[in-house]
Structure formats: structure tokens, C-alpha cells
Scaffold this motif. Structure first.
Motif, PDB file in Angstrom:
ATOM      1  N   LEU A 261       9.396  40.448  -4.066  1.00  0.00           N
ATOM      2  CA  LEU A 261      10.544  40.567  -3.116  1.00  0.00           C
ATOM      3  C   LEU A 261      12.023  40.487  -3.527  1.00  0.00           C
ATOM      4  N   THR A 262      12.241  39.415  -4.703  1.00  0.00           N
ATOM      5  CA  THR A 262      13.534  39.377  -5.039  1.00  0.00           C
ATOM      6  C   THR A 262      13.830  40.547  -6.109  1.00  0.00           C
ATOM      7  N   TYR A 263      12.860  41.142  -6.676  1.00  0.00           N
ATOM      8  CA  TYR A 263      13.192  42.371  -7.433  1.00  0.00           C
ATOM      9  C   TYR A 263      13.683  43.516  -6.672  1.00  0.00           C
ATOM     10  N   GLN A 264      12.811  43.504  -5.304  1.00  0.00           N
ATOM     11  CA  GLN A 264      13.196  44.780  -4.744  1.00  0.00           C
ATOM     12  C   GLN A 264      14.505  44.433  -3.985  1.00  0.00           C
ATOM     13  N   LEU A 266      17.115  43.193  -5.503  1.00  0.00           N
ATOM     14  CA  LEU A 266      18.193  43.350  -6.328  1.00  0.00           C
ATOM     15  C   LEU A 266      18.205  44.874  -6.554  1.00  0.00           C
ATOM     16  N   GLU A 267      17.000  45.440  -6.615  1.00  0.00           N
ATOM     17  CA  GLU A 267      16.852  46.982  -6.790  1.00  0.00           C
ATOM     18  C   GLU A 267      17.976  47.662  -5.707  1.00  0.00           C
ATOM     19  N   GLN A 268      18.146  47.021  -4.675  1.00  0.00           N
ATOM     20  CA  GLN A 268      18.874  47.705  -3.599  1.00  0.00           C
ATOM     21  C   GLN A 268      20.230  47.045  -3.824  1.00  0.00           C
ATOM     22  N   LYS A 269      20.691  46.560  -4.806  1.00  0.00           N
ATOM     23  CA  LYS A 269      21.940  46.067  -5.297  1.00  0.00           C
ATOM     24  C   LYS A 269      22.418  44.995  -4.237  1.00  0.00           C
ATOM     25  N   LYS A 270      21.416  44.199  -3.756  1.00  0.00           N
ATOM     26  CA  LYS A 270      21.731  42.993  -2.888  1.00  0.00           C
ATOM     27  C   LYS A 270      21.758  41.883  -4.030  1.00  0.00           C
ATOM     28  N   ILE A 271      22.577  40.667  -3.329  1.00  0.00           N
ATOM     29  CA  ILE A 271      22.979  39.462  -3.957  1.00  0.00           C
ATOM     30  C   ILE A 271      21.801  38.576  -4.307  1.00  0.00           C
ATOM     31  N   SER A 272      21.189  38.056  -5.331  1.00  0.00           N
ATOM     32  CA  SER A 272      20.367  36.813  -5.281  1.00  0.00           C
ATOM     33  C   SER A 272      20.834  35.984  -6.085  1.00  0.00           C
ATOM     34  N   THR A 273      21.106  34.719  -5.570  1.00  0.00           N
ATOM     35  CA  THR A 273      21.856  33.596  -6.115  1.00  0.00           C
ATOM     36  C   THR A 273      20.871  32.358  -6.268  1.00  0.00           C
ATOM     37  N   TYR A 274      21.649  31.207  -6.710  1.00  0.00           N
ATOM     38  CA  TYR A 274      20.907  29.767  -6.993  1.00  0.00           C
ATOM     39  C   TYR A 274      21.792  28.833  -6.593  1.00  0.00           C
ATOM     40  N   LYS A 313      17.891  51.095 -11.679  1.00  0.00           N
ATOM     41  CA  LYS A 313      18.802  51.522 -10.200  1.00  0.00           C
ATOM     42  C   LYS A 313      19.914  50.334 -10.039  1.00  0.00           C
ATOM     43  N   GLY A 314      19.454  49.024 -10.559  1.00  0.00           N
ATOM     44  CA  GLY A 314      20.178  47.740 -10.377  1.00  0.00           C
ATOM     45  C   GLY A 314      21.519  47.654 -10.850  1.00  0.00           C
TER      46      GLY A 314
END
Lengths: 421, 231
Positions: A261-264, A266-274, A313-314
Motif C-alpha cells: 500500500l505504501t509503495y502504491q 508513493l508511486e502516485q507521488k503521494k507523501i509518506s512520512t514518519y 515513476k516515483g
């Protein structure tokens, strides 16, 4: 962010350059006695590449040492808890969420994934209690598998953001406030929480894992999160943007559903943080056997994540961290077939791969771990310490980790089957 | 532990042991080679190659490899200070059938030392060799830089070994010059001095051996050469 990443890479390259300078001498010397291809394969895998990756992480975390604080938000949120035979921990997990110091309302969706024990009774008894800003709902999912349970929960979420919490993870009392503050203010698709070990004192296996979570996993997530590319928003405790997750179709039916899910996203250039200050305490495996199985599953999940998306793509950061993940496979191989034989050679008096320099590398690792430790300390979040655990983590943990990971890669590549529970 | 896990771990452990065994076998073959076999034909011109100042962790192995490849025995005049850390090279020299000689401990100019200091220099090297668990007595001595006086000659007499041909490899000259220095002036009964502390020597050595073998020369240790010459 770009400049900081550039400086980090520059520092790591300088480190790599210096270490390669010394490694040439080392490799040439050892190549006198052993096949030179093998010698370089081992030296790159146990010294140069880990040195590059560790120095990049160390330097990045140093320049991002200061903890970012986000303004409080009071928006309503939902929490999905998937449970499969979790009678021992489910009550405490729910109670920890109900006791949160959170300014908004929390809707807890407890998804029972065909439990055969008293999980359902425990959940229903919790529903009867009254909480000021918290409602609990029992959801039954008859399709086995964690991803199915999560998707059942997701279908009922109506809030802008939601949180997933494992049924054996207990949140610190301000964890939800911190993680929702972060996801709301940073406009992220997902935010991984800071997981620590709950059952530290149980066995030496949990003591070891305490430092894996505290020092390794947290440091990697902080490094990736600094560039908005946390590769794993772990299902055990993460916050998500509901629309973004629904847009990618929720969780895939696989072993590493949270990684995929996280990869998907990120592939859509969304932000994933901590968010390091959003802390959850998770129950970790207590025996080597269960730890081995867990790490094997994680390795399979990593391969699933890598193969599910096209990292090209990312962003540049995604490309870099994806490449690092591929490198991990090589590092595990080099550890098992380079470092361990190196130890055996050292017992016979051949200090070609393991010798005085290994002790020096160990010293550098301790310094790095200390910096990670002090970062966690500044969060003022309680965690337990164990000297035995740290020593075991330092000397033995990688053996289990690498062996289990190799087993995972092997299982995945040979299309073998693994199960969630 | 599940059966699948057990099998995998078993295979993994087995693979690690196979890798380690292969590496140990490789190293054992390297450090315990079969002795170089050579028969001296009294009718053929014979010479002895000698190497000073080693053992050297960076260069001696290359020299040993070339000698082993061409089945050439040699004599290594070792310095005591270089023994520690290079025990495996010495083990390899002895196992290959090369001869060891004494080149002092610190490589000083012996003509500037007192008798006691000179004796100490040579005996320290021998002691160091014993300390390193080599039951090997260094029969010959060679003074550093080839400098000696009457006093040193009296002290060591027949044990003192010099050379007839200097390869000149200590002068930082190139490979071709080293080859020419040796090949152009060599004759039967010569002792030739090289130094196993540089990369050029090992490169030149291969060509020197090939050329001299083509000219009918045979190689032996200093002891055998002296026996052959009835000295």
C-alpha cells in the motif's frame, strides 16, 4: 529538503570514497590468498555498502535531529483494529485508544477476522463501557486475511483520516493526537508511527528486538521520513488519508499488504512520512522461532512491495530508497556467505574478513546507535533498557534477521506460500 | 520450528560450511603447498636467487607465486622485524622448499655497530623465528646493504653470504633494467640478489626465470649451490 539530501549523499560518498581507498589495499592483500571476485563481493557486501548506507542514514538523522512539532487538530478520526484470535490483548489495545488524550472524537472499528476464541466476547464487553470521546463498533469479516479485514474496516471509515492499530499494539496516551496532527498539517497520504517493544523483559529475544525497534527500524523510518518517502507505513500503527487509500483500492491480498500500500501511494507521488513522537508499544515474538517467521514474512512483504510498483515513476527519493531495499538482499547474502565464513576463517587464524577492523566497525556502529538512542530519549517517551538485550542485538540479531530474510526471499522467488497467522 | 524452516536453516548452515570449507581448503593449499621438486644436473649452469628485506605482506606473496609457478627454489634473507604478522608467508616459504637466511633484525649498517650489537641483531631474528613457532635454524647471514668489514667476516666466516649479481631492484629502476642487469651478466655459480619489498621485482622475476631457463640455467638454494661448487 533537496539540499539536505544532496549534503547527505555527499557525506556518504566521501565516506564511501575513504573506505574504498582503504578497501583496495585490503582487497588486494586478501586477493593474494582467495579468489578476487569473492573477496570484492564480500568486502562490498559487509563493509563498503553498509558503510555507505549507514553513514547516509547517520548524517541525515543528525541534520534532522530537531523534532518538528505540529499544531493541534481536533478533527474526528477512525481507528481500524484487525483481530484474529486476540483474546489476550484486544481489551488493552482498545482501552489504550479510549484513554487517549485526543481533542476530537475517535470511532474504533474492531474487525473480527473469524476469530475462534473469545475475542468477540471481549470486544462486545468493551462496547458496553462508556467513553467520553470514543465509540467502539464490532465488525465481522468472514474473509480470512489481514488485507480483507482492513478493507472491511476501510469501507466503514467516514473521516478524512484514519489509523490502523494491530490488536497487540498499545498506544501511548498522546499517540493519536501526534499522528493526526502530523497527517493533517503535512497533508500526507500516510504517516508511520514510532513502534517500540511492549514485552521487553519477557525473553532475551524480546530484549534484542527492543533495540531493533528503538535504534534500527526507527532510524531507517526517520531517514526515509525526512524525505517524505517512508517505505513502510506499518499496519501496526499508522495514519492514512482515507481518500488516497480508497483511490489505490485499499490493501492488496498479500503478506506485505502495508508495504505494498505504501509503495502504491508513493508511486502516485503521494507523501509518506514518519512521526517519532507518536508512539505505540507492540507485542513482539518471544521465541527465535516466531521471530524468524515474522522476519521471513517481512522479507516476503518487501519483495512484494518492490515488485508491485514501478519505482521509476516515483520521486528521486523513492528511487534511492527502493534501490537501497534491493541492496538489502545483497547485504543479507554477503552477511551469510561472506561474514559468517569470515568468522569461521578467523577461528582458524585467517583474519581476512573478520579481524581488528571488525571491532573498529563495531565501535562506529555503537556511536551511530548512541546518536539514535539519544534522539529517542529526547522524545520523553518511556521505554525500557536492557544491557543483555543490547549486547545480544549487537552480536546475534543480524544472524537471525539475515537467515530469515534469505528464507523469505527464497520463498517469494520460488512462489512458496506464507500465511498471515 | 516448522519443518520447512528447519530444512531451510539446515541447508543454509550446510551452505555456510561448504563455503567456509572451500575457503579453508583454498588457504591450506596456499600456505601448505607441496614442496618444489628439482633435480640438479651437474653439467648444466646453476645459479641461486636470493631475496632480501622480507617478508613483506604486500609483495612477497607475488614472488612466491612466480617461483612456485616455475618450480624455482630460492633463498629468502629475512629481517626479524618483519616476521610478526607475516608468519603465514614464512610457513609457505618453508613448505615450498625455499631456504631462509638471516638479514638482521632491524636492517642496520653493521659496520657502525659493536660486536655485541651485531650478534644481537642476528640472534634476535633467530629468536623471533623460534617465538613464531618455526623450528628452523637460519644457516646463513647476510649484512644489510652488503656492508661488512673484517670484524664481521671473522665473526661469521663461512656463514656470511653476499652475491655476485645485484639486480638493482632497490634503486627504483624499471622492470627492463632489472632483467638486463641479471640476464646480461649471469654465469654459472652466481648468487643473485633481489628484494621482495617492491612490485617491480615480481614482474621482472617472471621474465628473468623464463629467459634463464631458455638459456639452460637451473636454479637452486644457496646451500645446494655451495655444495655443488664444493665450497
Amino acid at each position: 529538503m533537496k539540499i539536505k539530501f544532496f549534503i547527505t549523499m555527499l557525506f556518504a560518498m566521501i565516506w564511501l570514497f575513504i573506505s574504498t581507498y582503504f578497501a583496495i589495499w585490503w582487497a588486494n592483500d586478501v586477493s593474494n590468498y582467495l579468489p578476487s571476485f569473492y573477496v570484492w563481493w564480500v568486502i562490498i557486501g559487509i563493509a563498503l555498502l553498509p558503510g555507505f548506507l549507514m553513514s547516509a542514514m547517520f548524517f541525515s538523522n543528525i541534520i534532522h535531529f530537531k523534532l518538528k512539532k505540529h499544531p493541534n487538530t481536533c478533527q474526528d478520526t477512525s481507528v481500524i483494529i484487525c483481530a484474529y484470535n486476540e483474546e489476550e490483548t484486544i481489551e488493552k489495545t482498545i482501552k489504550c485508544i479510549c484513554d487517549q488524550e485526543y481533542t476530537g472524537n475517535i470511532r474504533i472499528l474492531v474487525v473480527d477476522n473469524k476469530s475462534t476464541d473469545t475475542t468477540k466476547i471481549k470486544i462486545l464487553s468493551m462496547i458496553k463501557n462508556h467513553y467520553s470521546n470514543c465509540t467502539i463498533e464490532y465488525v465481522y469479516c468472514d474473509k480470512p486475511g489481514k488485507s480483507n479485514a482492513l478493507n472491511c474496516g476501510l469501507a466503514l471509515v467516514k473521516t478524512k483520516h484514519f489509523i490502523t492499530v494491530d490488536a497487540d499494539t498499545f498506544l501511548h496516551n498522546c499517540a493519536i493526537q501526534k499522528i493526526i496532527n502530523h497527517i493533517e498539517n503535512k497533508k500526507c497520504s500516510c504517516v508511520a508511527g514510532n513502534l517500540l517493544v511492549y514485552n521487553v523483559k519477557e525473553t532475551f529475544v524480546t530484549k534484542m528486538q527492543n533495540y531493533d525497534y528503538l535504534l534500527s527500524i526507527a532510524a531507517i523510518k526517520r531517514f526515509q521520513g525526512s524525505y517524505q518517502t517512508t517505505l513502510v507505513a506499518q499496519g501496526a500503527f499508522s495514519a492514512y488519508n482515507t481518500c488516497d487509500v480508497k483511490d489505490v483500492g485499499g490493501w492488496e491480498d498479500c503478506l506485505g499488504e502495508d508495504i505494498v500500500l505504501t509503495y502504491q501511494l508513493l508511486e502516485q507521488k503521494k507523501i509518506s512520512t514518519y512521526e517519532p513522537s507518536a508512539v505505540g508499544y507492540t507485542t513482539t515474538p518471544t521465541t527465535i522461532n516466531t521471530l524468524y517467521n515474522q522476519r521471513k514474512r517481512w522479507a516476503i512483504g518487501m519483495i512484494e512491495g518492490l515488485s508491485s510498483v514501478n519505482a521509476c515513476k516515483g520521486s528521486y527519493y523513492l528511487k534511492y530508497f527502493t534501490l537501497v531495499n534491493y541492496c538489502i538482499i545483497y547485504l543479507d547474502l554477503a552477511f551469510i556467505f561472506g561474514f559468517i565464513p569470515g568468522i569461521i576463517l578467523a577461528f582458524y587464524g585467517y583474519y581476512y574478513f573478520v579481524g581488528c577492523l571488525t571491532l573498529f566497525a563495531l565501535l562506529i556502529s555503537i556511536i551511530m546507535f548512541l546518536s539514535f538512542y539519544f534522539f529517542q530519549k529526547q522524545l520523553n517517551i518511556p521505554f525500557k533498557n536492557s544491557l543483555v538485550g543490547f549486547i545480544c542485538f549487537l552480536f546475534f540479531f543480524q544472524f537471525i534477521q539475515s537467515a530469515a530474510s534469505l528464507h523469505g526471499y527464497f520463498t517469494k522467488f520460488t512462489k512458496g506460500k506464507e500465511f498471515w497467522k | 520450528m516448522r519443518i520447512k524452516n528447519r530444512y531451510f536453516i539446515l541447508i543454509l548452515i550446510l551452505s555456510i560450511f561448504i563455503t567456509s570449507f572451500y575457503l579453508l581448503y583454498h588457504l591450506d593449499k596456499r600456505f601448505n603447498p607441496k614442496p618444489i621438486t628439482f633435480n640438479i644436473d651437474e653439467n648444466k649452469p646453476t645459479i641461486a636467487l636470493t631475496f632480501d628485506d622480507g617478508p613483506n605482506s604486500s609483495y612477497t606473496q607475488n614472488i612466491l607465486d612466480v617461483l612456485y609457478e616455475y618450480n624455482v627454489p630460492a633463498t629468502f634473507f629475512i629481517c626479524g622485524k618483519n616476521i610478526e604478522g607475516n608468519e603465514k608467508l614464512i610457513k609457505q616459504m618453508i613448505a615450498s622448499g625455499h631456504e631462509l637466511g638471516n638479514h638482521t633484525y632491524n636492517h642496520p649498517d653493521l659496520t657502525t655497530l659493536s660486536n655485541a650489537e651485531i650478534i644481537n641483531e642476528f640472534s634476535l631474528t633467530q629468536e623471533k623465528l623460534y617465538e613464531a613457532n618455526f623450528d628452523y635454524t637460519l644457516k646463513y647471514v647476510r649484512p644489510p646493504y652488503g656492508r661488512y668489514d673484517e670484524n664481521i667476516q671473522n665473526l661469521y666466516q663461512e656463514q656470511l653470504i653476499l652475491w655476485q649479481i645485484d639486480s638493482g631492484d632497490w634503486e627504483n629502476i624499471n622492470e627492463i633494467d632489472i632483467i638486463n642487469n641479471v640476464v646480461e651478466s649471469v654465469k654459472h655459480g652466481d648468487i643473485i640478489v633481489f628484494h621482495d619489498d617492491n612490485n617491480t621485482t615480481s614482474k621482472a622475476l617472471k621474465n628473468i626465470i623464463i629467459k634463464l631457463k631458455d638459456e639452460g640455467y637451473q636454479f637452486t638454494t644457496v646451500t645446494n649451490l655451495l655444495q655443488l661448487l664444493h665450497i
